[in-house]
Scaffold this motif. Structure first.
Motif, PDB file in Angstrom:
ATOM      1  N   LYS A   1      62.871 -21.601  67.850  1.00 25.99           N
ATOM      2  CA  LYS A   1      61.764 -21.278  68.715  1.00 25.99           C
ATOM      3  C   LYS A   1      62.132 -21.970  70.013  1.00 25.99           C
ATOM      4  N   ASP A   2      62.589 -23.449  69.953  1.00 27.99           N
ATOM      5  CA  ASP A   2      62.648 -24.258  71.036  1.00 27.99           C
ATOM      6  C   ASP A   2      64.011 -23.646  71.782  1.00 27.99           C
TER       7      ASP A   2
ATOM      8  N   GLU B  35      63.209 -20.660  73.807  1.00 25.06           N
ATOM      9  CA  GLU B  35      62.508 -20.773  74.849  1.00 25.06           C
ATOM     10  C   GLU B  35      63.107 -21.432  75.993  1.00 25.06           C
ATOM     11  N   GLU B  36      64.255 -22.069  75.648  1.00 21.58           N
ATOM     12  CA  GLU B  36      64.801 -22.833  76.581  1.00 21.58           C
ATOM     13  C   GLU B  36      65.666 -21.568  77.492  1.00 21.58           C
TER      14      GLU B  36
ATOM     15  N   GLU C 210      65.087 -18.499  77.791  1.00 25.59           N
ATOM     16  CA  GLU C 210      64.171 -17.566  78.812  1.00 25.59           C
ATOM     17  C   GLU C 210      63.971 -18.454  79.913  1.00 25.59           C
ATOM     18  N   GLN C 211      63.899 -19.976  79.671  1.00 24.39           N
ATOM     19  CA  GLN C 211      63.241 -20.437  80.968  1.00 24.39           C
ATOM     20  C   GLN C 211      64.687 -20.818  81.945  1.00 24.39           C
TER      21      GLN C 211
END
Length: 294
Positions: free
Chosen positions: A174-175, A178-179, A181-182
């Motif tokens: 998950k982390d 998220e990275e 996508e950021q």
């Protein structure tokens, strides 16, 4: 500079007697023109140091340093390293890169125009790069598909083929997602654009990075248009026998420059674990990446 068309090749030329260390500005302009018109230029007989390879890139435009440091040359971050060879206890570069159809930096808001590949270690058995000329693909699209893609935009993201870094071991997925996508949020590019130098219309999408097509009003296409375009272009052909696929092989001291606007490519790696090392430099030229296709 001596230019020879490649016998039996779908596109590309070979250039001999070009020394980037002594070439004039006019010779570099002629070289860039060849890349735009012929799509691939193979510079033969190149024996360049890493700084000289970087200087060659700088003579062609502004070098883009790859955004993920694990691909960097340990001394020269301008050089992207694809390698399955370790240096002592440390791995340099990343093995098995590019085993999917893509255009470099297609998932970025500002892709670059020129890619330079300089093989350093060639395996004895076949290794090379497959290419597809997406300008030619668009030209030969059936009228129905040309009408379907008109005024559309395609969404691109690296999420499907992001390579796990050593620092990602034991991280929650998950982390990591998220990275991704950021750091590299999805971007939209015209599905068809006009090449800023040649004026050619180019179908701009790939099996690796394209995941969605939007109509002019932003509506997501829910039909099979993307799959049909990928199928037509040869990117879903597991046999690599599509009429659009060209295999570029390498000889010692070859250096390739190609038009990253017009071509998608996919690496051909050996099935056996032979040593293989390539260096890459990527360049923004003096032109906008694309122009409106209207």
């Amino acid at each position: 500079m001596r230019v020879t068309e490649r016998s039996g090749a779908r596109f590309g030329v070979t250039v001999e007697s070009f020394d980037p260390r002594t070439a004039s500005a006019d010779e570099f302009e002629a070289l860039k023109k060849l890349v735009y018109t012929e799509k691939i230029v193979v510079l033969r007989g190149q024996r360049l140091s890493s700084p000289e390879f970087i200087d060659l890139g700088r003579r062609l435009g502004r070098i883009d340093v790859y955004y993920e440091p694990m691909y960097h040359h340990p001394e020269y971050p301008e050089i992207f390293v694809s390698s399955n060879v370790s240096s002592g206890d440390q791995r340099v570069g990343v093995p098995q890169t590019g085993k999917f159809w893509h255009a470099d930096y297609q998932f970025m808001a500002e892709p670059f125009g020129l890619t330079l590949i300089y093989p350093q270690v060639l395996p004895k058995k076949n290794r090379g790069t497959y290419f597809i000329d997406m300008g030619r693909v668009y030209e030969q699209l059936p009228d129905e598909l040309k009408a379907a893609v008109a005024s559309t935009r395609t969404m691109h993201s690296p999420r499907r083929y992001f390579k796990i870094r050593p620092s990602d071991v034991y991280r929650p997925i998950k982390d990591l997602l998220e990275e991704i996508e950021q750091k590299t949020p999805a971007v939209a590019h015209p599905t068809v654009f006009r090449h800023p130098v040649t004026g050619e219309r180019v179908l701009y999408l790939s099996e690796a990075f394209a995941y969605e097509i939007h109509d002019a009003d932003g509506t997501v296409r829910t039909d099979d248009l993307l799959d049909r375009l990928l199928e037509f272009s040869g990117q879903l052909d597991a046999t690599f026998t599509s009429e659009y696929i060209h295999l570029q092989t390498y000889e010692p001291d070859d250096l390739l420059i190609w038009d990253n606007r017009s071509l998608v490519h996919r690496a051909l790696h050996t099935a056996t674990p032979e040593p293989a090392v390539s260096h890459r430099v990527t360049v923004h030229d003096a032109h906008p990446f694309y122009e409106d296709a209207s």
